[in-house]
Motif scaffolding. Structure first.
Motif, PDB file in Angstrom:
ATOM      1  N   PRO A 125     -16.087  78.555 -69.583  1.00 52.90           N
ATOM      2  CA  PRO A 125     -14.975  77.832 -69.484  1.00 52.90           C
ATOM      3  C   PRO A 125     -14.063  76.987 -70.293  1.00 52.90           C
ATOM      4  O   PRO A 125     -14.508  76.096 -68.871  1.00 52.90           O
ATOM      5  N   LYS A 126     -14.268  76.113 -71.428  1.00 52.10           N
ATOM      6  CA  LYS A 126     -14.083  75.010 -71.249  1.00 52.10           C
ATOM      7  C   LYS A 126     -12.658  74.509 -71.916  1.00 52.10           C
ATOM      8  O   LYS A 126     -12.236  75.094 -73.389  1.00 52.10           O
ATOM      9  N   LEU A 127     -11.578  73.149 -71.621  1.00 52.91           N
ATOM     10  CA  LEU A 127     -10.452  72.904 -72.358  1.00 52.91           C
ATOM     11  C   LEU A 127     -11.035  71.314 -72.131  1.00 52.91           C
ATOM     12  O   LEU A 127     -11.191  71.153 -71.350  1.00 52.91           O
ATOM     13  N   MET A 128     -10.892  70.864 -73.449  1.00 54.69           N
ATOM     14  CA  MET A 128     -11.706  69.743 -73.838  1.00 54.69           C
ATOM     15  C   MET A 128     -10.399  69.018 -73.660  1.00 54.69           C
ATOM     16  O   MET A 128      -9.543  69.127 -74.243  1.00 54.69           O
ATOM     17  N   ILE A 129      -9.884  67.682 -73.114  1.00 53.65           N
ATOM     18  CA  ILE A 129      -8.432  67.153 -73.419  1.00 53.65           C
ATOM     19  C   ILE A 129      -8.872  65.802 -74.184  1.00 53.65           C
ATOM     20  O   ILE A 129      -9.115  64.525 -73.302  1.00 53.65           O
ATOM     21  N   LEU A 130      -8.137  65.217 -74.993  1.00 52.62           N
ATOM     22  CA  LEU A 130      -8.187  64.331 -75.806  1.00 52.62           C
ATOM     23  C   LEU A 130      -7.110  63.347 -74.916  1.00 52.62           C
ATOM     24  O   LEU A 130      -6.087  63.620 -75.687  1.00 52.62           O
ATOM     25  N   ASN A 131      -7.327  62.492 -74.401  1.00 50.04           N
ATOM     26  CA  ASN A 131      -6.048  62.123 -73.619  1.00 50.04           C
ATOM     27  C   ASN A 131      -5.880  60.737 -73.977  1.00 50.04           C
ATOM     28  O   ASN A 131      -6.948  59.578 -74.626  1.00 50.04           O
ATOM     29  N   LYS A 132      -4.860  59.996 -73.503  1.00 46.16           N
ATOM     30  CA  LYS A 132      -4.025  58.361 -74.215  1.00 46.16           C
ATOM     31  C   LYS A 132      -4.136  58.761 -75.771  1.00 46.16           C
ATOM     32  O   LYS A 132      -4.656  57.828 -76.241  1.00 46.16           O
ATOM     33  N   ALA A 133      -4.049  60.259 -76.632  1.00 47.88           N
ATOM     34  CA  ALA A 133      -3.824  59.731 -77.316  1.00 47.88           C
ATOM     35  C   ALA A 133      -2.785  58.914 -78.583  1.00 47.88           C
ATOM     36  O   ALA A 133      -3.379  58.760 -79.334  1.00 47.88           O
ATOM     37  N   ASP A 134      -1.895  58.783 -77.930  1.00 57.98           N
ATOM     38  CA  ASP A 134      -1.464  57.046 -77.696  1.00 57.98           C
ATOM     39  C   ASP A 134      -1.653  56.532 -78.329  1.00 57.98           C
ATOM     40  O   ASP A 134      -1.420  55.341 -79.269  1.00 57.98           O
ATOM     41  N   LEU A 135      -2.714  56.044 -77.811  1.00 54.71           N
ATOM     42  CA  LEU A 135      -3.415  54.767 -78.000  1.00 54.71           C
ATOM     43  C   LEU A 135      -4.840  54.713 -79.031  1.00 54.71           C
ATOM     44  O   LEU A 135      -5.393  54.005 -79.749  1.00 54.71           O
ATOM     45  N   ALA A 136      -4.899  56.439 -79.837  1.00 58.22           N
ATOM     46  CA  ALA A 136      -5.754  55.939 -80.299  1.00 58.22           C
ATOM     47  C   ALA A 136      -5.378  56.577 -82.123  1.00 58.22           C
ATOM     48  O   ALA A 136      -3.942  56.782 -82.118  1.00 58.22           O
ATOM     49  N   ASP A 137      -6.362  56.398 -82.842  1.00 57.06           N
ATOM     50  CA  ASP A 137      -5.904  56.501 -84.089  1.00 57.06           C
ATOM     51  C   ASP A 137      -6.077  57.745 -84.992  1.00 57.06           C
ATOM     52  O   ASP A 137      -6.541  58.890 -83.906  1.00 57.06           O
ATOM     53  N   SER A 138      -4.328  58.623 -84.907  1.00 54.42           N
ATOM     54  CA  SER A 138      -4.126  60.319 -84.865  1.00 54.42           C
ATOM     55  C   SER A 138      -4.510  60.856 -85.734  1.00 54.42           C
ATOM     56  O   SER A 138      -4.828  61.823 -85.759  1.00 54.42           O
ATOM     57  N   GLN A 139      -4.737  60.582 -86.903  1.00 58.60           N
ATOM     58  CA  GLN A 139      -6.258  61.419 -87.809  1.00 58.60           C
ATOM     59  C   GLN A 139      -7.654  60.943 -87.444  1.00 58.60           C
ATOM     60  O   GLN A 139      -8.061  62.261 -87.677  1.00 58.60           O
ATOM     61  N   ARG A 140      -8.530  60.115 -86.828  1.00 58.97           N
ATOM     62  CA  ARG A 140      -9.492  60.447 -86.502  1.00 58.97           C
ATOM     63  C   ARG A 140      -9.127  61.495 -84.977  1.00 58.97           C
ATOM     64  O   ARG A 140     -10.139  62.145 -85.289  1.00 58.97           O
TER      65      ARG A 140
END
Length: 285
Positions: free
Chosen positions: A53-68
């Motif tokens: 089982p996997k949980l993928m965390i997209l970190n540094k979301a504050d630096l990323a394009d929120s729509q993408r």
């Protein structure tokens, strides 16, 4: 550009440790950089994780394009991978990660409960590439500084268990890169965000890649930061022009350092280098 090869000894050792310890965890937490949801996903580790089982965390979301970021979360969710986007520096991180872990393991916990087993603590292993923010996340989950935080890849070189709360116990691992990057674009993306050491790629190549990406995807960011920029020019001409206008004379290295630093720090705004459309186009071909 030649194939980039970079695989220090401690990374090879860490890969073996992941293989040995994966049987001791209930699920695996895969940490990626939200600006690089695909390019920062180590294909070698994906194979090791297998059906766990996997949980993928997209970190540094504050630096990323929120729509993408939303597009990427939808992309992975459709593949059956539970995702979470966070800024690991925020106080709410512990609750978000714990809640996501419980949701991921709901079926397993229910089966154990039906057998009369009350499992209080879930065990996970956090894996990812260097500089994806694992140490910051670990410190946040532990509620204390348990490891050195650095802006350079390869800071964490050991493995350790820590308890986040009564619900979660975590095994940290060093950031692990794969032995070589066959795709030139992946190498340039990792270099631009600081996931690999600056010495591995010429900074002029990284700067040209970055300028072209922002020209094509976020031209208004360049215009806002560099008032006199001419986006009709090719990247090398833009570099020469801006180097002169910034008073650097012909010291182009100074412009490379300035541009890359500002991209990494988010001073040119939020951005995401990996595009879902490109992946879906390739998958359909």
């Amino acid at each position: 550009m030649a194939t980039i090869q970079w695989f220090p000894g401690h990374m090879s050792k860490a890969r073996r440790q992941v293989q040995e310890n994966i049987k001791h965890v209930d699920f695996v937490t895969i940490l990626v950089d939200a600006r690089l949801p695909l390019s920062s996903l180590n294909p070698m580790l994906t194979k090791i994780v297998g059906d766990k089982p996997k949980l993928m965390i997209l970190n540094k979301a504050d630096l990323a394009d929120s729509q993408r970021t939303k597009q990427w979360r939808d992309f992975y969710e459709k593949k059956g991978i539970k995702t979470l986007s966070i800024n690991s520096k925020e106080q709410s991180t512990v609750k978000k990660v714990t809640d996501a872990a419980k949701a991921l393991m709901t079926d397993k916990l229910k089966k154990l409960e039906d057998r009369g087993i009350q499992k209080q603590t879930l065990r996970t292993m956090i894996i990812g590439i260097p500089n994806a923010g694992k140490t910051t996340l670990m410190n946040r989950l532990a509620g204390k500084k348990i490891a050195v935080v650095g802006n350079k890849p390869g800071v964490t070189k050991g493995q350790q268990w820590l308890k986040s709360n009564k619900d979660l116990e975590i095994l940290d691992t060093p950031g692990i890169l794969w032995p070589k990057f066959e795709d030139e674009q992946v190498g340039l993306k990792l270099a631009l965000t600081g996931a690999i050491k600056d010495q591995l790629l010429p900074m002029d190549d990284v700067t040209i890649f970055g300028l072209n990406f922002f020209k094509n995807n976020y031209p208004e960011r360049l215009k806002k930061r560099f008032k006199d920029i001419d986006l009709e020019e090719e990247a090398p001409e833009i570099i020469m022009s801006l180097t002169s206008k910034l008073g650097f004379k012909e010291e182009y290295d100074r412009f490379y350092q300035l541009f890359v630093k500002e991209v990494r720090e988010g001073k040119l705004g939020t951005y995401t280098l990996d595009l879902v459309d490109d992946v879906e186009l390739n998958e359909n071909n």
